[in-house]
Design a protein around this motif. Sequence first.
Motif, PDB file in Angstrom:
ATOM      1  N   ALA A 133       4.856   1.574 -24.605  1.00 45.29           N
ATOM      2  CA  ALA A 133       3.666   1.143 -24.719  1.00 45.29           C
ATOM      3  C   ALA A 133       3.740  -0.171 -24.188  1.00 45.29           C
ATOM      4  CB  ALA A 133       3.448   1.114 -26.172  1.00 45.29           C
ATOM      5  N   PHE A 134       4.877  -0.963 -24.399  1.00 46.64           N
ATOM      6  CA  PHE A 134       4.850  -2.301 -23.637  1.00 46.64           C
ATOM      7  C   PHE A 134       4.769  -2.076 -22.234  1.00 46.64           C
ATOM      8  CE2 PHE A 134       7.198  -5.720 -21.575  1.00 46.64           C
ATOM      9  CZ  PHE A 134       6.753  -6.820 -21.912  1.00 46.64           C
ATOM     10  N   VAL A 135       5.492  -1.019 -21.618  1.00 49.37           N
ATOM     11  CA  VAL A 135       5.542  -0.905 -20.122  1.00 49.37           C
ATOM     12  C   VAL A 135       4.311  -0.612 -19.784  1.00 49.37           C
ATOM     13  CG1 VAL A 135       6.031   0.851 -18.348  1.00 49.37           C
ATOM     14  CG2 VAL A 135       7.898  -0.323 -20.036  1.00 49.37           C
ATOM     15  N   LEU A 136       3.339   0.396 -20.448  1.00 49.63           N
ATOM     16  CA  LEU A 136       2.038   0.557 -20.118  1.00 49.63           C
ATOM     17  C   LEU A 136       1.087  -0.729 -19.967  1.00 49.63           C
ATOM     18  CD1 LEU A 136       1.769   4.123 -22.048  1.00 49.63           C
ATOM     19  CD2 LEU A 136       1.673   3.491 -19.416  1.00 49.63           C
ATOM     20  N   ARG A 137       1.310  -1.541 -21.217  1.00 51.54           N
ATOM     21  CA  ARG A 137       0.280  -2.595 -21.037  1.00 51.54           C
ATOM     22  C   ARG A 137       0.495  -3.692 -20.111  1.00 51.54           C
ATOM     23  NH1 ARG A 137      -0.230  -7.604 -23.138  1.00 51.54           N
ATOM     24  NH2 ARG A 137      -2.301  -8.113 -24.090  1.00 51.54           N
ATOM     25  N   ALA A 138       1.928  -3.969 -20.006  1.00 50.02           N
ATOM     26  CA  ALA A 138       2.392  -5.020 -19.025  1.00 50.02           C
ATOM     27  C   ALA A 138       1.765  -4.493 -17.693  1.00 50.02           C
ATOM     28  CB  ALA A 138       3.958  -5.078 -18.792  1.00 50.02           C
ATOM     29  N   ALA A 139       2.124  -3.050 -17.350  1.00 47.40           N
ATOM     30  CA  ALA A 139       1.618  -2.618 -16.030  1.00 47.40           C
ATOM     31  C   ALA A 139       0.073  -2.634 -15.794  1.00 47.40           C
ATOM     32  CB  ALA A 139       2.172  -1.041 -15.747  1.00 47.40           C
ATOM     33  N   TRP A 140      -0.771  -2.238 -16.723  1.00 44.91           N
ATOM     34  CA  TRP A 140      -2.319  -2.055 -16.907  1.00 44.91           C
ATOM     35  C   TRP A 140      -2.559  -3.608 -16.830  1.00 44.91           C
ATOM     36  CZ3 TRP A 140      -5.480   1.506 -16.229  1.00 44.91           C
ATOM     37  CH2 TRP A 140      -6.919   1.216 -16.438  1.00 44.91           C
ATOM     38  N   MET A 141      -1.957  -4.833 -17.389  1.00 47.08           N
ATOM     39  CA  MET A 141      -2.759  -5.863 -17.482  1.00 47.08           C
ATOM     40  C   MET A 141      -2.229  -6.687 -16.221  1.00 47.08           C
ATOM     41  SD  MET A 141      -4.547  -5.974 -19.976  1.00 47.08           S
ATOM     42  CE  MET A 141      -5.095  -7.569 -20.287  1.00 47.08           C
ATOM     43  N   TRP A 142      -1.525  -6.134 -15.217  1.00 49.73           N
ATOM     44  CA  TRP A 142      -0.812  -6.944 -14.208  1.00 49.73           C
ATOM     45  C   TRP A 142      -1.966  -7.951 -13.464  1.00 49.73           C
ATOM     46  CZ3 TRP A 142       3.729  -4.623 -11.719  1.00 49.73           C
ATOM     47  CH2 TRP A 142       4.295  -5.490 -10.794  1.00 49.73           C
ATOM     48  N   PRO A 143      -1.616  -9.104 -13.641  1.00 52.27           N
ATOM     49  CA  PRO A 143      -2.642 -10.201 -13.016  1.00 52.27           C
ATOM     50  C   PRO A 143      -2.990  -9.845 -11.439  1.00 52.27           C
ATOM     51  CG  PRO A 143      -0.484 -11.202 -13.929  1.00 52.27           C
ATOM     52  CD  PRO A 143      -0.120  -9.662 -13.871  1.00 52.27           C
ATOM     53  N   ARG A 144      -4.344  -9.992 -11.223  1.00 54.09           N
ATOM     54  CA  ARG A 144      -4.889  -9.734 -10.034  1.00 54.09           C
ATOM     55  C   ARG A 144      -5.103 -11.216  -9.210  1.00 54.09           C
ATOM     56  NH1 ARG A 144      -6.376  -4.456  -9.158  1.00 54.09           N
ATOM     57  NH2 ARG A 144      -6.677  -3.371 -11.374  1.00 54.09           N
ATOM     58  N   THR A 145      -4.931 -11.105  -8.011  1.00 49.49           N
ATOM     59  CA  THR A 145      -5.174 -12.289  -7.153  1.00 49.49           C
ATOM     60  C   THR A 145      -6.605 -12.163  -6.778  1.00 49.49           C
ATOM     61  OG1 THR A 145      -4.727 -11.220  -5.166  1.00 49.49           O
ATOM     62  CG2 THR A 145      -2.823 -12.527  -6.156  1.00 49.49           C
ATOM     63  N   THR A 146      -7.368 -13.450  -6.732  1.00 48.80           N
ATOM     64  CA  THR A 146      -8.737 -13.420  -6.027  1.00 48.80           C
ATOM     65  C   THR A 146      -8.702 -13.377  -4.548  1.00 48.80           C
ATOM     66  OG1 THR A 146      -8.495 -16.004  -5.714  1.00 48.80           O
ATOM     67  CG2 THR A 146      -9.393 -15.157  -7.697  1.00 48.80           C
ATOM     68  N   ARG A 147      -9.837 -12.900  -4.036  1.00 49.96           N
ATOM     69  CA  ARG A 147      -9.878 -12.516  -2.660  1.00 49.96           C
ATOM     70  C   ARG A 147      -9.525 -13.661  -1.844  1.00 49.96           C
ATOM     71  NH1 ARG A 147     -13.049  -7.646  -1.273  1.00 49.96           N
ATOM     72  NH2 ARG A 147     -13.521  -6.818  -3.258  1.00 49.96           N
ATOM     73  N   ALA A 148      -9.994 -14.858  -1.988  1.00 51.68           N
ATOM     74  CA  ALA A 148      -9.432 -16.106  -1.413  1.00 51.68           C
ATOM     75  C   ALA A 148      -8.073 -16.192  -1.303  1.00 51.68           C
ATOM     76  CB  ALA A 148     -10.451 -17.379  -2.043  1.00 51.68           C
ATOM     77  N   THR A 149      -7.351 -15.922  -2.435  1.00 50.45           N
ATOM     78  CA  THR A 149      -5.922 -16.433  -2.560  1.00 50.45           C
ATOM     79  C   THR A 149      -5.398 -15.460  -1.651  1.00 50.45           C
ATOM     80  OG1 THR A 149      -6.065 -17.319  -5.057  1.00 50.45           O
ATOM     81  CG2 THR A 149      -3.964 -16.439  -4.032  1.00 50.45           C
ATOM     82  N   ALA A 150      -5.620 -14.051  -1.756  1.00 47.99           N
ATOM     83  CA  ALA A 150      -5.107 -12.935  -1.075  1.00 47.99           C
ATOM     84  C   ALA A 150      -5.382 -13.057   0.480  1.00 47.99           C
ATOM     85  CB  ALA A 150      -5.869 -11.824  -1.494  1.00 47.99           C
ATOM     86  N   ALA A 151      -6.487 -13.557   0.876  1.00 49.84           N
ATOM     87  CA  ALA A 151      -6.732 -13.820   2.162  1.00 49.84           C
ATOM     88  C   ALA A 151      -5.953 -15.072   2.843  1.00 49.84           C
ATOM     89  CB  ALA A 151      -8.358 -14.227   2.497  1.00 49.84           C
ATOM     90  N   ARG A 152      -5.622 -16.224   1.836  1.00 53.44           N
ATOM     91  CA  ARG A 152      -4.833 -17.183   2.040  1.00 53.44           C
ATOM     92  C   ARG A 152      -3.426 -16.558   2.305  1.00 53.44           C
ATOM     93  NH1 ARG A 152      -4.929 -20.482  -2.270  1.00 53.44           N
ATOM     94  NH2 ARG A 152      -3.071 -19.907  -2.778  1.00 53.44           N
ATOM     95  N   ASP A 153      -2.827 -16.031   1.261  1.00 54.69           N
ATOM     96  CA  ASP A 153      -1.480 -15.319   1.485  1.00 54.69           C
ATOM     97  C   ASP A 153      -1.346 -14.520   2.697  1.00 54.69           C
ATOM     98  OD1 ASP A 153      -1.021 -16.852  -0.979  1.00 54.69           O
ATOM     99  OD2 ASP A 153      -1.253 -15.024  -2.209  1.00 54.69           O
ATOM    100  N   LEU A 154      -2.259 -14.049   2.852  1.00 53.58           N
ATOM    101  CA  LEU A 154      -2.083 -12.913   4.227  1.00 53.58           C
ATOM    102  C   LEU A 154      -2.086 -13.823   5.336  1.00 53.58           C
ATOM    103  CD1 LEU A 154      -1.968  -9.959   5.411  1.00 53.58           C
ATOM    104  CD2 LEU A 154      -4.657  -9.941   5.040  1.00 53.58           C
TER     105      LEU A 154
END
Length: 159
Positions: A133-154
Amino acid sequence: MTRSSTTAGALQEAQLPVQAKLAAAWASFMFLYIYVDYLHLYKPGSIDEIVSGVVHEFDTGPTFVALALTLMAVPILMIVLSAALAARVNRATNLVVAALYIPVSMYNVAGEESWSYSYFYGLSIGLEVLLLAFVLRAAWMWPRTTRATAARDLAQARA
């Protein structure tokens, strides 16, 4: 010099990456999984069944051994995969494998005839499911990056 009581004993929270949390959870799951199998050997008659070539009414031939190895290998590989896979694939893999291993953990007690060990099996299944259940929760709640941050990183990766 005096400190306020609110900051005197405050500890800084260490932020672990999701991959590290998942790898640690799978490693914990594996230790528990293997120790449950090991401690089962202390049940009277367990070793006699193995010597006679039977485990939970299954013949201990090559098919049984291969299936047992597969059941053990998947969580073992999940330790490495959780640390090495890219985020999107990592998340999906952890969600699928953890969801599939919940019924596997529960099935492991299905062939047990002796309810005198029900506390042992109940505790072991409960702990295994809690880790999954911890694995499921940690994977489900994986933090997302904003589009601006993702574009900058790319853009930085391309440069």
